[in-house]
Design an enzyme around this catalytic site. Sequence first.
Site, PDB file in Angstrom:
ATOM      1  N   GLU A 319      -3.406   9.783   7.140  1.00  0.00           N
ATOM      2  CA  GLU A 319      -2.761  11.075   6.949  1.00  0.00           C
ATOM      3  C   GLU A 319      -1.548  11.034   6.018  1.00  0.00           C
ATOM      4  OE1 GLU A 319      -0.372  12.516  10.357  1.00  0.00           O
ATOM      5  OE2 GLU A 319      -1.159  10.785  11.423  1.00  0.00           O
ATOM      6  N   SER A 344     -12.976  10.400   9.136  1.00  0.00           N
ATOM      7  CA  SER A 344     -13.549   9.123   8.720  1.00  0.00           C
ATOM      8  C   SER A 344     -14.977   9.329   8.250  1.00  0.00           C
ATOM      9  CB  SER A 344     -13.528   8.129   9.884  1.00  0.00           C
ATOM     10  OG  SER A 344     -14.260   6.964   9.550  1.00  0.00           O
ATOM     11  N   LYS A 370     -11.727  -2.545   0.621  1.00  0.00           N
ATOM     12  CA  LYS A 370     -11.902  -3.220  -0.673  1.00  0.00           C
ATOM     13  C   LYS A 370     -11.270  -4.608  -0.754  1.00  0.00           C
ATOM     14  CE  LYS A 370      -7.805  -0.998  -2.664  1.00  0.00           C
ATOM     15  NZ  LYS A 370      -7.272  -0.176  -3.763  1.00  0.00           N
ATOM     16  N   LYS A 412     -17.212  -6.644  -8.290  1.00  0.00           N
ATOM     17  CA  LYS A 412     -17.508  -7.639  -7.249  1.00  0.00           C
ATOM     18  C   LYS A 412     -18.889  -7.415  -6.623  1.00  0.00           C
ATOM     19  CE  LYS A 412     -12.626  -8.337  -6.351  1.00  0.00           C
ATOM     20  NZ  LYS A 412     -12.231  -7.593  -7.562  1.00  0.00           N
ATOM     21  N   LEU A 451      -4.863  -1.892 -12.192  1.00  0.00           N
ATOM     22  CA  LEU A 451      -3.437  -2.202 -12.199  1.00  0.00           C
ATOM     23  C   LEU A 451      -2.652  -1.192 -11.382  1.00  0.00           C
ATOM     24  CD1 LEU A 451      -2.886  -3.114 -15.946  1.00  0.00           C
ATOM     25  CD2 LEU A 451      -2.676  -4.658 -14.012  1.00  0.00           C
ATOM     26  N   GLY A 452      -1.851  -1.689 -10.457  1.00  0.00           N
ATOM     27  CA  GLY A 452      -0.958  -0.816  -9.705  1.00  0.00           C
ATOM     28  C   GLY A 452      -1.579  -0.155  -8.505  1.00  0.00           C
ATOM     29  N   ARG A 542      -9.526 -17.953  -2.450  1.00  0.00           N
ATOM     30  CA  ARG A 542      -9.601 -17.387  -1.105  1.00  0.00           C
ATOM     31  C   ARG A 542     -11.066 -17.270  -0.676  1.00  0.00           C
ATOM     32  NH1 ARG A 542      -6.231 -12.036  -2.188  1.00  0.00           N
ATOM     33  NH2 ARG A 542      -7.763 -12.019  -3.866  1.00  0.00           N
TER      34      ARG A 542
END
Length: 613
Positions: A319, A344, A370, A412, A451-452, A542
């Site tokens: 929210e 949702s 993500k 990905k 980016l960002g 990772r």
Amino acid sequence: MKKENKIIVLDVILVVISLYMALLLKFDFRIQPDYIEFFLLSIIPVVVLTIIFNVIFKLYSNIWKYASVEELLSIVYSMTASNIAFIIYGYFISHTMLKSRFFRFPITVHIIFWLLSVISLGGVRFLYRIMENNGTDKGQINKIKNLLIIGAGDAGAILIKEIKNNSTLHYKIVGLIDDNVNKIGKRIHGVKVIGDRNKIISFCKQNKVDEIMLAMPSVDKNTKKEILDICKQVTKNIKTMPGIYKIIDDNINVNHMRDVNIDDLLGRESIKLKSEHIDRYIKNKTILVTGGGGSIGSEIIRQIAKFSPKKIIILDIYENNAYDLEMEFNRNYPEINKQVIIASVRDTIRIDQIFHDHRPDVVFHAAAHKHVPLMEGNAGDAIKNNILGTYNVAKCCDKYNVKKFVLISTDKAVNPTNVMGATKRFCELIIQAFNEVSKTDYVAVRFGNVLGSNGSVIPLFKKQIEKGGPVTVTHPEITRFFMTIPEAAQLVIQAGGLADGGEIFVLDMGKPVKMVDLARDLITLSGYKPDVDIKIEYVGLRPGEKLYEELLMDEVALTSTEHNKIFVEKPKDATIEFIEEAIKQFRNVDNMTKEEIIKLLEEKVPTYKRKKD
């Protein structure tokens, strides 16, 4: 007394003195009594005329601390006009009232008076400017910065003039750089072009350059990156000009210079929208954006707002972000009909209700988990949110005759080695399967790192730098494709306009960027030296992470579109029967172990090859 009133009193005194001195000089310091009498009679009219014309030519509204040639011309115009009026006054008095030739001054007196008044009024104002600037300089002497300007074109010339006319900036321009050999050795406003880009490093060291400004608003991104790579070796203080439109509007000043963004170092031109493809499916339509409060979703909504939609529905589970976006739109787009819905995409009944009530024409599906490492440890939730959520929205699009459904996918998803990528690849299969059996046009858009955006690497690097380091990079050879948030949103919207259904659109994102190079650039632009002030540490890949991301499943399948930066991958075989059967199995993930979930993903996504630890 106010400063303006003091100047008016001073002008009165100077004008009277100038007129009396003109008489003395004309008559060799022996003024006849009749002229003395006319002088006394003329004092009030001359003073009144002078003040009137000074006001007309804005001599009392200028800030004389920044006085230049324009202000001097204002004095000339004012004194000329007041002298002409004074001559007319002299003739009027002598011929209509007093009938005496002695009750007007010879024209020579007026010429001398004009000259003395211009010199005295102008001199006092410029003396004030010198005193003010000297006072400022004494207080700021230690703040003078040696400045190098790169670009000896129109933008550079305007920038030099602006800096020289504004003493409060405290810059000393030590030179110009330009790759045009014909300009080397020449001067612009007194500043010498000392050489091309190869001179930057040596010149900066010799002249102790504190700051560099790039006055090259129209240069291509590749050239700008090459020059920035040189500049950042000698100083962290680099500013650049935002755009050529500033020159067209003649509206450049130092305040328009901005710090170099990390975007400037990517070496790729920005993607531009072709609005003719967008108007026809956005204008006067109801648009639903899932994940509308997120980085990509919110930017999609901002871009859509420019194309006059009938209504925008912002759907998000979180929210706070949705509320912030609503407040932003209340300020910036109050005329847009919008509605925020907290829900949702996992909730089948709620999503069906939303589609039934609002009947959207176009759906942009940005809601997704993500984060690669997080999803490795939460595979069940990744499936429920990404796969089942996408299926719920796609199913409703078919049921309620939505015109277009645009899925936000990722690089990905190409030959995925992690759970997140595998779930997004299955989402692509969902939209391709639905496209075969539905009237709705289903399409996916695939791009790299943004980016960002929330959770992207740039905010992480910045936080690590603020804490003094170290900056953590997983591997010295790891690379990623990057794009800006506006580019990502524009690609999504553009794809909807180009879509016939079933395609996966891919952006030409140029060359991949090494993460360690990105880290070094960000450290440098933050004012530190990599591996000296801020350490870079390699922490290992990772879970599920690849060294190199791919944008296409098969380069042979790549075809071009009308947009020169957007390509399309031909649909793969995915039947709706296969999707429906898989969804039944995915709905049972809460009753599976992690290993069972991974095996199910490998079965349903043949290109998924789990990365072994």
